[in-house]
Write a protein that holds these residues in place. Structure first.
Motif, short mmCIF file in Angstrom:
data_model
loop_
_atom_site.label_atom_id
_atom_site.label_comp_id
_atom_site.label_asym_id
_atom_site.label_seq_id
_atom_site.Cartn_x
_atom_site.Cartn_y
_atom_site.Cartn_z
N VAL A 21 -50.08 -28.43 44.82
CA VAL A 21 -50.99 -28.34 43.68
C VAL A 21 -50.27 -27.62 42.54
O VAL A 21 -50.30 -28.05 41.38
CB VAL A 21 -52.30 -27.61 44.06
CG1 VAL A 21 -53.09 -27.21 42.83
CG2 VAL A 21 -53.16 -28.51 44.95
N PHE A 22 -49.60 -26.53 42.86
CA PHE A 22 -48.86 -25.75 41.86
C PHE A 22 -47.75 -26.58 41.24
O PHE A 22 -47.62 -26.66 40.01
CB PHE A 22 -48.31 -24.49 42.53
CG PHE A 22 -47.46 -23.65 41.62
CD1 PHE A 22 -48.03 -22.92 40.59
CD2 PHE A 22 -46.09 -23.57 41.82
CE1 PHE A 22 -47.25 -22.14 39.75
CE2 PHE A 22 -45.30 -22.80 40.99
CZ PHE A 22 -45.88 -22.08 39.95
N MET A 23 -46.92 -27.22 42.07
CA MET A 23 -45.79 -27.99 41.55
C MET A 23 -46.25 -29.22 40.76
O MET A 23 -45.66 -29.55 39.73
CB MET A 23 -44.86 -28.42 42.70
CG MET A 23 -44.12 -27.26 43.34
SD MET A 23 -43.19 -26.25 42.17
CE MET A 23 -41.94 -27.39 41.64
N GLY A 24 -47.29 -29.87 41.23
CA GLY A 24 -47.81 -31.02 40.49
C GLY A 24 -48.36 -30.60 39.14
O GLY A 24 -48.15 -31.28 38.12
N THR A 25 -49.03 -29.46 39.09
CA THR A 25 -49.57 -28.95 37.83
C THR A 25 -48.45 -28.60 36.86
O THR A 25 -48.55 -28.87 35.67
CB THR A 25 -50.48 -27.73 38.09
OG1 THR A 25 -51.49 -28.11 39.01
CG2 THR A 25 -51.11 -27.23 36.81
N ILE A 26 -47.37 -28.01 37.37
CA ILE A 26 -46.24 -27.68 36.51
C ILE A 26 -45.62 -28.94 35.91
O ILE A 26 -45.23 -28.95 34.74
CB ILE A 26 -45.19 -26.86 37.29
CG1 ILE A 26 -45.67 -25.43 37.45
CG2 ILE A 26 -43.83 -26.88 36.59
CD1 ILE A 26 -44.75 -24.55 38.25
N LYS A 27 -45.56 -30.01 36.69
CA LYS A 27 -45.01 -31.26 36.16
C LYS A 27 -45.91 -31.88 35.10
O LYS A 27 -45.43 -32.56 34.20
CB LYS A 27 -44.78 -32.25 37.30
CG LYS A 27 -43.61 -31.89 38.18
CD LYS A 27 -43.46 -32.90 39.30
CE LYS A 27 -42.29 -32.59 40.18
NZ LYS A 27 -42.51 -31.52 41.12
N LEU A 28 -47.20 -31.64 35.21
CA LEU A 28 -48.15 -32.29 34.31
C LEU A 28 -48.46 -31.49 33.04
O LEU A 28 -48.74 -32.08 32.00
CB LEU A 28 -49.46 -32.58 35.05
CG LEU A 28 -49.35 -33.58 36.20
CD1 LEU A 28 -50.66 -33.65 36.97
CD2 LEU A 28 -48.95 -34.95 35.68
N THR A 29 -48.42 -30.16 33.12
CA THR A 29 -48.85 -29.36 31.98
C THR A 29 -48.04 -28.06 31.89
O THR A 29 -47.65 -27.50 32.92
CB THR A 29 -50.36 -29.02 32.07
OG1 THR A 29 -50.74 -28.25 30.94
CG2 THR A 29 -50.70 -28.28 33.34
N PRO A 30 -47.82 -27.57 30.67
CA PRO A 30 -47.10 -26.30 30.52
C PRO A 30 -48.01 -25.06 30.64
O PRO A 30 -47.55 -23.94 30.41
CB PRO A 30 -46.52 -26.41 29.11
CG PRO A 30 -47.46 -27.29 28.38
CD PRO A 30 -47.98 -28.26 29.41
N ARG A 31 -49.27 -25.23 31.00
CA ARG A 31 -50.21 -24.10 31.03
C ARG A 31 -49.81 -23.01 32.01
O ARG A 31 -50.04 -21.85 31.75
CB ARG A 31 -51.62 -24.59 31.34
CG ARG A 31 -52.23 -25.34 30.20
CD ARG A 31 -53.65 -25.73 30.50
NE ARG A 31 -54.15 -26.59 29.44
CZ ARG A 31 -55.18 -27.37 29.57
NH1 ARG A 31 -55.83 -27.42 30.71
NH2 ARG A 31 -55.57 -28.13 28.56
N LEU A 32 -49.28 -23.37 33.17
CA LEU A 32 -48.91 -22.36 34.16
C LEU A 32 -47.59 -21.68 33.81
O LEU A 32 -47.46 -20.47 33.97
CB LEU A 32 -48.83 -22.97 35.55
CG LEU A 32 -50.13 -23.45 36.17
CD1 LEU A 32 -49.88 -24.05 37.55
CD2 LEU A 32 -51.12 -22.31 36.28
N SER A 33 -46.62 -22.47 33.39
CA SER A 33 -45.30 -21.93 33.06
C SER A 33 -44.60 -22.87 32.09
O SER A 33 -44.22 -23.98 32.46
CB SER A 33 -44.47 -21.75 34.32
OG SER A 33 -43.15 -21.39 34.00
N LYS A 34 -44.42 -22.40 30.87
CA LYS A 34 -43.75 -23.24 29.86
C LYS A 34 -42.30 -23.49 30.23
O LYS A 34 -41.79 -24.59 30.03
CB LYS A 34 -43.86 -22.58 28.49
CG LYS A 34 -45.26 -22.61 27.93
CD LYS A 34 -45.32 -21.95 26.57
CE LYS A 34 -46.77 -21.96 26.10
NZ LYS A 34 -46.94 -21.30 24.81
N ASP A 35 -41.63 -22.47 30.75
CA ASP A 35 -40.22 -22.62 31.12
C ASP A 35 -40.04 -23.63 32.25
O ASP A 35 -39.16 -24.49 32.18
CB ASP A 35 -39.64 -21.27 31.55
CG ASP A 35 -39.55 -20.27 30.41
OD1 ASP A 35 -39.52 -20.72 29.24
OD2 ASP A 35 -39.51 -19.06 30.69
#
Length: 160
Positions: A21-35
């Motif tokens: 869930v975390f990795m998929g969210t990072i691929k889809l949006t910069p909200r969790l971590s822009k870098d």
């Protein structure tokens, strides 16, 4: 008392599900971590350049990243929340995604430290799937043994 295999399956399912869930969210949006999101964008551009067949099929680096991110997110949610057989399907799909990611990393010549996580999580997904299948097979074999014992007891003739 819960069986150790059941506890293992539940723990692996929740841990793996939350990770994806975390990795998929990072691929889809910069909200969790822009870098991390910008690093994913850069990595998927290199994957798309290394595979010209994707370009011929009309799959851009953005589409590839969003497809893989969506699959990871959806399967992670299933692994975390949904009981039963859908977990095994999600597990298998994530295992295929991990194999594709390993292929992409090898294709662009990344060092091991860049794709070690994919190896580790691929192994964990494989272990979860094997433990789940082993538990199901044992349950089925004990049910068939119980059915055989019941039928044998019914076939016995009482002698008086």
């Amino acid at each position: 008392m819960a069986l150790p295999k059941t506890v293992t399956i539940v723990a692996l399912s929740i841990a793996l599900g939350l990770f994806f869930v975390f990795m998929g969210t990072i691929k889809l949006t910069p909200r969790l971590s822009k870098d991390a999101h910008s690093e994913m964008k850069r990595a998927y551009k290199s994957y798309a350049k290394a595979l010209p067949a994707l370009k011929k099929m009309g799959i851009s680096s953005v589409l590839l990243r969003k497809i893989i991110g969506s699959v990871e997110l959806a399967c992670g949610i299933v692994l975390t929340l949904v009981p039963g057989r859908p977990k095994d399907v999600a597990n298998f799909l994530l295992l295929l995604v991990m194999l594709a990611v390993l292929f992409f990393h090898q294709l662009v010549g990344d060092p091991l430290k860049r794709y070690a996580h994919a190896l580790v999580f691929g192994i964990l997904l494989t272990c979860r799937l094997l433990i789940a299948r082993q538990t199901e097979e044992r349950a089925e074999s004990s049910e068939s043994r119980n059915g055989q014992v019941d039928s044998q007891e019914q076939n016995k003739v009482k002698v008086s």
